[in-house]
Design an enzyme around this catalytic site. Structure first.
Site, PDB file in Angstrom:
ATOM      1  N   SER A  13     -17.733  16.928  10.145  1.00  0.00           N
ATOM      2  CA  SER A  13     -17.343  17.859   8.893  1.00  0.00           C
ATOM      3  C   SER A  13     -17.387  16.923   7.726  1.00  0.00           C
ATOM      4  CB  SER A  13     -15.747  18.218   9.658  1.00  0.00           C
ATOM      5  OG  SER A  13     -15.133  16.893   9.263  1.00  0.00           O
ATOM      6  N   ASP A  14     -17.486  17.489   6.637  1.00  0.00           N
ATOM      7  CA  ASP A  14     -17.154  16.781   5.480  1.00  0.00           C
ATOM      8  C   ASP A  14     -15.646  16.314   5.660  1.00  0.00           C
ATOM      9  OD1 ASP A  14     -17.148  15.476   3.007  1.00  0.00           O
ATOM     10  OD2 ASP A  14     -18.409  17.002   1.937  1.00  0.00           O
ATOM     11  N   TRP A  15     -15.312  15.400   5.022  1.00  0.00           N
ATOM     12  CA  TRP A  15     -13.834  14.787   4.770  1.00  0.00           C
ATOM     13  C   TRP A  15     -12.779  15.997   4.525  1.00  0.00           C
ATOM     14  CZ3 TRP A  15     -17.377  12.195   6.969  1.00  0.00           C
ATOM     15  CH2 TRP A  15     -17.132  10.763   7.258  1.00  0.00           C
ATOM     16  N   GLY A  16     -12.165  16.415   5.371  1.00  0.00           N
ATOM     17  CA  GLY A  16     -11.272  17.534   5.121  1.00  0.00           C
ATOM     18  C   GLY A  16     -12.027  18.967   5.081  1.00  0.00           C
ATOM     19  N   ALA A  17     -12.894  19.137   5.622  1.00  0.00           N
ATOM     20  CA  ALA A  17     -13.536  20.544   5.459  1.00  0.00           C
ATOM     21  C   ALA A  17     -13.029  21.448   6.770  1.00  0.00           C
ATOM     22  CB  ALA A  17     -15.210  20.507   5.598  1.00  0.00           C
TER      23      ALA A  17
END
Ligand code: BGC
Length: 790
Positions: A225-229
């Site tokens: 994931s992107d960071w916090g996606a």
């Protein structure tokens, strides 16, 4: 690998699928599986001192290479592989196993604040260059992470916005960039984007993450994931998201284990993800061996070579450049002494050293002309510039976008330079006719004075050696080797995307396939592919063989052309091959780039370039059949020095056969889309457009941006606490973090607070914001906010 997975407990498998800190995966100590380190990327290694350090400052020194938009302007596949190799070496020397880059989002709008990290508006160029970059990195035993998949083409509301894209634009442009990069680079990891695409969040997008990426393109790495996606970890895993990043708590381990135990998630899905993650650990084993080092001097030199190759000579009347060695020259503009050389946000590299053009140009008269971080012109500084410019043989004026103009986290609102920079060019041009303007920027800008100065050099964001590279190009020690990898519009107000809604909830891709140069007739200052040289080239006629069709339906056509350097300096040229469909029944762009080649030639030397085209070069995506189609008939091949400077053409007949579909044999496709027509756009999408008004519809959720929840007092208290939490010791706040106080939704709060706000507290917060009483929650949150503010 399957054997190893069998030895893992359910809890261990779940733990593998969620990061253990800001910058590491978790290992399985009991079985000797190490925890591996992942860091940004893309144009240098940003290894924070601690693996829990979520800040953007103080990373370990590394080589800052030119950013993505600069590297793309080189059009040089071999050079990008070299840069990738250097990045891989630096990563492993820092104990990094996964480098988070390159970025292959297509440049849809020049306003996107993060375009400096991306490559091009054209999917072939973007994909080929990203692929080369990946090959270089991975040959060092370090995984690349191709990001942010998919359609993260704007920063505005990036954590929540829904990109509404018709099937043709999605396939022919936005996905094509990834498809090429996956084919050319075979990345070991991909990073999903924050945004939604036609409904689902990318982190839960089964069609993107599994059906297309793995099923159609054969990707065999892991998706992170992107960071916090990630919103719903279980739904994300089921959709094909192997690794959630970052990880600060164990809530989602438990959620995965519960889902398996409760039958909501097949254990086989978790096994598959764990197996892929173990394979990644194995693939990157070399990166964790002892004794890796790199040659910082050599990397600085490579960064300089790449920066020079990225400069684009937009204009050079009266042969003003290169400057004569004995010319009396003044240097004007604060960027000459304090360069703008990279973009802001997660890609920021802490460079080993930093060259500046003023020093590199030697002992020349210099004045700043504007305040380095100021917007408004300063009359005294302009007078000083006029005075130093008067009577010189030539004046080099350094301008560009300041840091605040372009960053990860938000988009620009216009394409103008800071007024102080425009005013400086105008002031100098008043008193001296021989003005060379050097522009530093990560994305296209308006150059309103472009008809009043004889020479313009686009320097992009050239990294740590950009300053000396610019000096080399100005003096002729190096050539301006670049060609624009994106269109430079004349004025944003006349741009086809001007006025099309990019939020707040929905970004409407109404222009369909007509992006950048694909839209003929737009008002352009400098076209895609443009760039002048210090030498001259002659091109032969274009020779095209007959199209052959193989048994499996594959089409092959080769076009050949000889380039000769007819000048007296060494130089490079880029042959761009565009294909025009002369008889299409579907709407198609005027022509599309389908092959390119860069040649480096000594004076008098010639080289034949062979440009190979396959079936896809002639195809369009048919939404009726959900397939690539080629219609038989005449195609024109156009060899150009830019999308608007076609030098020679040839036609090729594609006969009806296995690879083609006659128009009558397929369902009707929609006719031409008038850009900016909401009706035609909605019809293309085949569904109603969602609500895009200013007020968030219905209840707040974990995915509602904080800006939309400000009418709730508890959210206002949270934002105040977060602001204090994010403020640095010097009282400043990073622009990226500032933007998050508006755009981040509650699902990201555990990451942003290192799990001080745990997922259960976030649930309570959202309930309170919706006006529901949750026993004791108000008091608990007050205490938490006080802790964050401390
Ligand atoms: C960015 C990614 C980056 C990650 C880690 C995100 O906000 O979108 O590109 O790799 O942070 O810093």
């Amino acid at each position: 690998m399957a054997d190893l997975v069998q030895q893992l407990t359910l809890a261990e498998k779940a733990a593998l699928c969620i990061g253990g800190s800001a910058w590491a995966m978790r290992g399985v100590e009991r079985l000797g599986v190490p925890s591996i380190v992942l860091t940004d990327g893309p144009h240098g290694v940003r290894r924070q001192q601690g693996l829990d350090d979520t800040g953007l400052r103080g990373s370990r020194p590394a080589t800052c290479f030119p950013t993505g938009s600069a590297l793309a302007a080189t059009w040089d596949v071999a050079l990008l592989e070299e840069v990738g190799t250097a990045l891989g070496r630096e990563a492993r020397a820092q104990g990094v196993s996964v480098l988070l880059g390159p970025g292959a989002n297509l440049k849809r709008t020049p306003l996107c604040g993060r375009n400096f990290e991306y490559l091009s508006e054209d999917p072939l160029l973007s994909g080929e260059l990203a692929g080369a970059w990946i090959r270089g990195v991975q040959a060092q035993g370090v995984a690349a992470s191709l990001k942010h998949f998919a359609a993260n083409n704007q920063e505005h509301r990036r954590y929540s916005v829904d990109a509404l894209i018709d099937e043709r634009a999605l396939r022919e442009l936005y996905l094509a960039s990834w498809e090429r990069a996956v084919a050319a680079g075979a990345p070991w990891t991909m990073m999903c984007a924050y945004n939604r695409v036609n409904g689902p969040l990318c982190s839960e997008h089964r069609e993107l993450l599994t059906d297309i990426l793995r099923g159609e393109w054969g990707f065999d790495g892991i998706v992170m994931s992107d960071w916090g996606a990630v919103d719903d970890r279980v739904a994300a895993l089921a959709a094909g998201l192997d690794l959630e990043m970052p990880g600060f708590g164990q809530e989602n381990d438990a959620a995965l284990a519960r889902a398996v135990a409760g039958g909501r998630l097949p254990e086989a899905a978790l096994d598959r993800a764990a197996e892929r993650l173990l394979a990644l650990v194995e693939r990157t084993a070399v990166s964790r061996e002892e004794g890796h080092a790199y040659d910082a001097e050599a990397h600085h030199a490579l960064a300089g070579r790449a920066a020079a190759a990225a400069t684009v000579l937009l204009k050079n009347e009266v042969g003003l450049l290169p400057l004569a060695p004995d010319a009396d020259i003044a240097v004007v503009g604060a960027f000459a002494a304090a360069p703008r050389y990279q973009g802001s946000g997660s890609s920021g590299v802490n460079p080993h050293r930093l060259d500046d053009a003023r020093t590199a140009l030697g002992d020349r008269p210099y004045v700043p002309g504007y305040g380095r971080h100021d917007e408004a012109p300063d009359p005294a500084l302009l007078d000083e510039a006029r005075a130093v410019a008067r009577g010189r043989d030539a004046v080099v004026v350094f301008v560009g976008l300041t840091e605040a103009y372009e960053t990860e986290g938000y988009d620009r609102e216009h394409l103008r330079l800071p007024p102080a920079h425009d005013a400086l060019v105008e002031a100098v041009a008043e008193v001296n006719a021989n003005v060379v303007v050097v522009v530093a920027n990560g994305a296209p800008v308006e150059l309103p004075w472009r008809d009043r100065v004889p020479a313009i050099l686009e320097a992009h964001l050239g990294g740590q050696a950009g300053g000396s590279a610019i000096a080399d190009v100005l003096t002729g020690a190096a050539e301006p080797g670049g060609r624009l990898a994106e269109t430079y519009p004349a004025r944003w107000e006349d741009h086809p995307l001007h006025g099309i809604p990019m939020g707040p909830r929905v970004s409407e891709y109404r222009e369909s396939v007509y992006v950048g140069y694909r839209l003929a007739g737009a008002d352009e200052a400098f076209p895609f592919g443009h760039g002048l040289s210090y030498t001259t080239f002659a091109w032969s006629e274009l020779e095209v063989g007959a199209a052959s069709v193989a048994d499996d339906g594959e089409l092959a056509v080769t076009a050949r052309l000889t380039v000769t350097n007819t000048g007296d300096r060494a130089g490079s040229d880029v042959v761009q091959l565009y294909v025009h469909d002369a008889e299409s029944t579907a709407y198609r762009p005027e022509h599309e780039l389908r092959a390119f080649a860069k040649v480096h030639l000594e004076p008098g030397a010639s080289e034949e370039v062979a440009l190979a085209l396959d079936r896809r070069a002639f195809a369009f995506w048919d939404p009726g059949h959900h397939a690539w189609l080629v219609e038989p008939g005449t195609f024109e091949l156009r060899a150009g020095a830019s999308a608007r400077d076609i030098r020679c053409t040839a036609t090729v007949e594609v006969a009806a056969g296995a690879a083609t579909v006659a128009p009558s044999a397929r369902a009707a496709v929609p006719g031409p889309v008038p850009p900016s027509s909401r009706g035609a756009f909605a019809a293309l999408l085949d569904r109603a457009l969602p609500e895009n008004g200013p007020d968030a519809p219905g209840e707040f959720t974990r995915n509602t941006p904080l800006a939309d929840m400000r009418r709730s007092p508890v959210i206002l208290a949270l934002i105040a606490a977060m602001r204090r939490h994010m403020t640095e010791e010097d009282g400043s706040i990073e622009p990226l973090f500032e933007s998050m106080l508006d755009d981040a939704p509650p699902r990201m709060l555990p990451m942003l607070t290192r799990n001080v706000l745990t997922p259960p507290l976030v649930e309570g917060l959202v309930a309170l914001a919706n006006g529901r009483a949750v026993g004791g929650m108000r008091r608990t949150l007050s205490a938490v906010f006080a802790r964050l503010s401390a």
